[in-house]
Design a protein around this motif. Structure first.
Motif, mmCIF file in Angstrom:
data_model
loop_
_atom_site.group_PDB
_atom_site.id
_atom_site.type_symbol
_atom_site.label_atom_id
_atom_site.label_comp_id
_atom_site.label_asym_id
_atom_site.label_seq_id
_atom_site.Cartn_x
_atom_site.Cartn_y
_atom_site.Cartn_z
ATOM 1 N N VAL A 1 6.020 -1.040 8.015
ATOM 2 C CA VAL A 1 5.725 -2.471 8.139
ATOM 3 C C VAL A 1 5.698 -2.871 9.601
ATOM 4 C CG1 VAL A 1 6.638 -4.772 7.682
ATOM 5 C CG2 VAL A 1 6.603 -3.078 5.858
ATOM 6 N N GLU A 2 6.706 -2.410 10.344
ATOM 7 C CA GLU A 2 6.751 -2.825 11.756
ATOM 8 C C GLU A 2 5.561 -2.263 12.541
ATOM 9 O OE1 GLU A 2 10.475 -2.334 13.746
ATOM 10 O OE2 GLU A 2 9.550 -2.651 15.709
ATOM 11 N N THR A 3 5.276 -0.986 12.342
ATOM 12 C CA THR A 3 4.164 -0.380 13.073
ATOM 13 C C THR A 3 2.852 -1.097 12.755
ATOM 14 O OG1 THR A 3 5.292 1.643 12.437
ATOM 15 C CG2 THR A 3 3.311 1.884 13.768
ATOM 16 N N SER A 4 2.630 -1.354 11.474
ATOM 17 C CA SER A 4 1.366 -1.973 11.092
ATOM 18 C C SER A 4 1.255 -3.367 11.666
ATOM 19 C CB SER A 4 1.245 -2.040 9.570
ATOM 20 O OG SER A 4 1.582 -0.827 8.989
ATOM 21 N N GLY B 1 0.814 -1.210 0.000
ATOM 22 C CA GLY B 1 0.000 0.000 0.000
ATOM 23 C C GLY B 1 0.847 1.258 0.000
ATOM 24 N N SER B 2 1.978 1.208 0.736
ATOM 25 C CA SER B 2 2.847 2.384 0.779
ATOM 26 C C SER B 2 3.592 2.556 -0.532
ATOM 27 C CB SER B 2 3.856 2.240 1.911
ATOM 28 O OG SER B 2 3.181 1.899 3.087
ATOM 29 N N ARG B 3 4.002 1.434 -1.096
ATOM 30 C CA ARG B 3 4.740 1.510 -2.365
ATOM 31 C C ARG B 3 3.900 2.162 -3.457
ATOM 32 N NH1 ARG B 3 9.608 -1.095 -2.430
ATOM 33 N NH2 ARG B 3 9.813 -2.997 -1.203
ATOM 34 N N ILE B 4 2.636 1.759 -3.541
ATOM 35 C CA ILE B 4 1.824 2.334 -4.609
ATOM 36 C C ILE B 4 1.526 3.801 -4.331
ATOM 37 C CG2 ILE B 4 0.744 0.187 -5.344
ATOM 38 C CD1 ILE B 4 -1.662 0.936 -3.724
ATOM 39 N N THR C 1 -4.051 -3.411 5.591
ATOM 40 C CA THR C 1 -5.015 -2.325 5.505
ATOM 41 C C THR C 1 -4.589 -1.140 6.366
ATOM 42 O OG1 THR C 1 -6.699 -4.012 5.226
ATOM 43 C CG2 THR C 1 -7.462 -1.788 5.687
ATOM 44 N N LEU C 2 -4.059 -1.453 7.566
ATOM 45 C CA LEU C 2 -3.648 -0.379 8.471
ATOM 46 C C LEU C 2 -2.463 0.406 7.899
ATOM 47 C CD1 LEU C 2 -3.795 -2.282 11.865
ATOM 48 C CD2 LEU C 2 -5.478 -0.690 10.940
ATOM 49 N N ALA C 3 -1.643 -0.265 7.085
ATOM 50 C CA ALA C 3 -0.413 0.371 6.597
ATOM 51 C C ALA C 3 -0.684 1.591 5.735
ATOM 52 C CB ALA C 3 0.421 -0.644 5.814
ATOM 53 N N VAL C 4 -1.858 1.660 5.115
ATOM 54 C CA VAL C 4 -2.147 2.846 4.309
ATOM 55 C C VAL C 4 -2.865 3.913 5.143
ATOM 56 C CG1 VAL C 4 -2.164 1.756 2.049
ATOM 57 C CG2 VAL C 4 -4.233 1.747 3.405
#
Lengths: 252, 425
Positions: free
Chosen positions: A125-128, A109-112, A162-165
């Motif tokens: 990644v770690e936080t999510s 999600g972050s990459r896009i 989902t949370l990562a975005v």
């Protein structure tokens, strides 16, 4: 009900000629868990998919009425569907991690969104994964394929993804229906923790789950919203006969 | 009651006894034998082809030896191109750094100019040959066509020819010394069967056509699988697949008559028929194969992946390129392999559109001669049991071994790595 996140006005949805949702009007409060319950085929999943416009993917669907998210009608012609979905994340009934590594699943999600800095991605990644309470289980195998995880881990990985975005609203379509009781309870705990930061709407077939996890409950039947209120009220003193019958297990 | 309803079965040893079901047994055996039969047939074909090429390993020793002696003798002759150019002039142009004695036999040594054309089409009379291959070929015309502009000689070619000639002089009793040279001159007083230029030609055409066909076919498949509406898909897919049913002669003919002129007008190269034109024509032949199989692979990527990606706020393009395409990697890879196999073994198009000149050159606009086209062109005109005949069969086994090796390598090594890269360990 203060802090209304989503205001739905007279929303109707048609699959071709068939009317699947009939003039739904409801309010979803912010930073609470709202459960949608009802028998199979009553339209609750369809309604959930309306909220982030996933029904756009089905060509025969047409929608009338208003869906106001923070006052903005998401079915307005000038609204970009991609931006809506960034704000409104979704977790599906069947866990569907991408056939990539665990790390790439969460970072996708972050990459896009154009984040390619390795350190930043590592942090996201770690936080999510921590938020999804799965970091300790997976931190040593981030390079492994996500398809090798167990069903419960896959579903929590999907939640982490989902949370990562960093969405505002998270829609969950029966997230625990295919999981064992232990994984289910983990997901329920997770939902409980996440509502501090997110508005969560969860579809469930499991009455106890709805009672345990949600603050508000909406009962759908045959495409109509029969009743909506505080979970406690719905489960202890429902106003409508149909709701009572369903909750007590007399039909459905 | 028990006596009237006999249907209730008791679990006795008798009722559970193993039964022999003949029809099932037979059906199973027949199906499995058919499957094994196809493997056996492939194996037998290979054995046959390889057996025919065996003479070059045993008898070949003496004949090659005499050939090389002949060629050594013929080196003394001052033959070049009918005096039009001196050998000193010729050298820097074509094979810089190669010794003078070696150059001539490699290219046209010992061959009189009447013999020159039969080199490519052994057994064909000169009058017949000329209009077919080079039009009205005067010797002056021939030179620029085949060697003109080849200043960019690949170093490899020089090394190989130099190396192999050295070996030839030292121990001239091995067939490999002959096969590992660059000059393919099967029909002459002094026949030479150097396979290197054929190998280079085959690889060149394969690479060119895969570079063209791969991206086009995969992108087209991606479009039909991820973007096109159902209606568009129903129109596009059958039409592209119909191209697969196109006879390769027709594609070759089209390349020969239309594409060759068209691309020559655009790029302005010397030889009309060359690796580039052949590569494009073969790309036409392999696009439908690659397209069909990659489209199937892309369409069978679960819709849940697409949904998950879209729900994360990815747009259609990002979903197609970062989720659907990687998920279909194994299928697309298999499609590309089949495409390579098709181009590698393609005979008719190669025969018609590549120019059929066995040259060592890295220039894509030079004529080439591929393995398959060599067999196709020369097999009918060789003498049974002769060295030339055996060498052609040896080329056949080489084709088989190459495609087998390529598939094995791809299957066991590259595919695993690709999957690891795109899909995690």
């Amino acid at each position: 009900m203060k802090d209304i996140k989503i205001q739905v006005n007279d929303l109707s949805l048609y699959y071709g000629e068939k009317k699947a949702l009939k003039e739904i009007t409801m309010q979803v409060p912010a930073n609470k868990v709202t459960a949608l319950i009802g028998p199979s085929g009553c339209g609750k999943s369809t309604f959930l998919r309306c909220i982030n416009r996933m029904n756009d993917l089905i060509p025969s669907v047409s929608i009338t009425g208003q869906m106001l998210v923070e006052g903005v009608d998401i079915y307005d012609k000038n609204v970009d569907v991609v931006n809506i979905r960034k704000k409104i994340g979704m977790v599906f009934q069947k866990s569907n991690p991408f056939p990539k590594s665990i790390y790439e699943n969460v970072a996708y999600g972050s990459r896009i969104n154009g984040i390619n800095d390795k350190r930043e991605l590592d942090e996201i990644v770690e936080t999510s994964l921590r938020q999804a309470a799965i970091w300790d289980e997976l931190k040593d195998r981030l390079g492994d394929s996500a398809l090798g995880l167990s069903g419960g881990q896959q579903q929590r990985l999907c939640i982490a993804r989902t949370l990562a975005v960093s969405p505002d609203i998270i829609l969950m379509d029966e997230p625990a229906s295919a999981l064992d009781p232990i994984s289910t309870s983990k997901i329920e705990e997770l939902v409980h923790e996440l509502k501090e930061q997110y508005t969560i709407i969860i579809v469930t077939h499991n009455m106890q789950q709805a009672a345990r996890t949600s603050d508000h409950t909406a009962f759908f039947y045959m495409g109509e919203l029969i009743e909506m209120g505080k979970t406690n009220d719905i489960f202890t003193k429902p106003e409508k006969k149909q709701t009572e019958d369903y909750i007590t297990g007399r039909f459905g | 009651m028990n006596s009237q309803i006999p249907s209730k079965q008791n679990f006795t040893k008798e009722s559970l006894k193993k039964q022999f079901r003949l029809s099932e047994f037979l059906a199973e055996k027949i199906i499995s034998s058919v499957a094994f039969l196809s493997i056996a047939i492939i194996f037998l074909i290979f054995i046959f082809v390889f057996k025919e090429s065996l003479p070059i390993f045993s008898q070949g020793k003496e004949s090659v030896k005499t050939e090389i002696q002949q060629s050594a003798a013929s080196n003394d002759k001052p033959e070049s191109y009918g005096g039009s150019e001196t050998s000193a002039e010729l050298q820097p142009e074509s094979y810089g750094g190669v010794e003078k004695e070696e150059l001539q036999p490699e290219s046209y040594g010992g061959v009189e100019k009447e013999e020159l054309q039969p080199e490519s089409y052994g057994g064909v009379e000169k009058e017949d040959l000329q209009p077919e291959s080079y039009g009205d070929v005067k010797k002056e015309d021939l030179q620029p066509e085949s060697y003109g502009g080849v200043e960019v000689e690949p170093l490899v070619a020089d090394d190989n020819s130099a190396e192999s000639t050295e070996v030839k002089e030292e121990k001239s009793n091995s067939i490999w010394d002959s096969l590992l040279t660059a000059d393919w001159v099967p029909v002459s007083e002094n026949p030479r069967f150097g396979l290197l230029s054929l190998l280079i030609g085959t690889l060149k055409v394969t690479i060119i056509s895969m570079l063209i066909a791969g991206p086009i076919a995969i992108l087209a498949a991606l479009y039909t699988a991820c973007f096109a509406s159902k209606r568009t898909k129903e129109i596009i897919k059958p039409i592209i697949e119909m191209l697969a049913a196109f006879p390769s002669v027709v594609i070759g003919f089209f390349a020969l008559m239309v594409m060759a002129t068209f691309f020559q007008d655009i790029f302005g190269y010397d030889s009309r028929l060359n690796a580039f034109v052949g590569g494009i024509a073969m790309a036409l032949a392999s696009i439908p194969i690659i397209y069909t199989i990659s489209e199937d692979a892309l369409s069978s990527v679960p819709k849940t992946y697409t949904e998950a990606s879209l729900a994360l706020g990815a747009n259609k393009w990002q979903t197609a390129f970062y989720v659907v395409l990687p998920a279909a990697t194994p299928g697309i890879f298999a499609a590309l392999l089949l495409g390579v196999g098709r181009v590698f073994g393609e005979t008719m198009i190669a025969l018609m559109a590549t120019g059929n000149a066995a040259l060592m050159s890295a220039n894509p606009f030079e004529s080439v001669r591929t393995f398959a086209a060599t067999i196709g062109a020369e097999m009918a005109e060789t003498v049974f049991g002769e060295t030339h005949y055996s060498v052609l069969f040896f080329i056949g086994s080489l084709l088989f071994i190459f495609s087998f090796g390529l598939n094995a390598l791809a299957e066991f090594y590259v595919k695993g790595r690709l999957i690891k890269k795109f899909q995690g360990k």
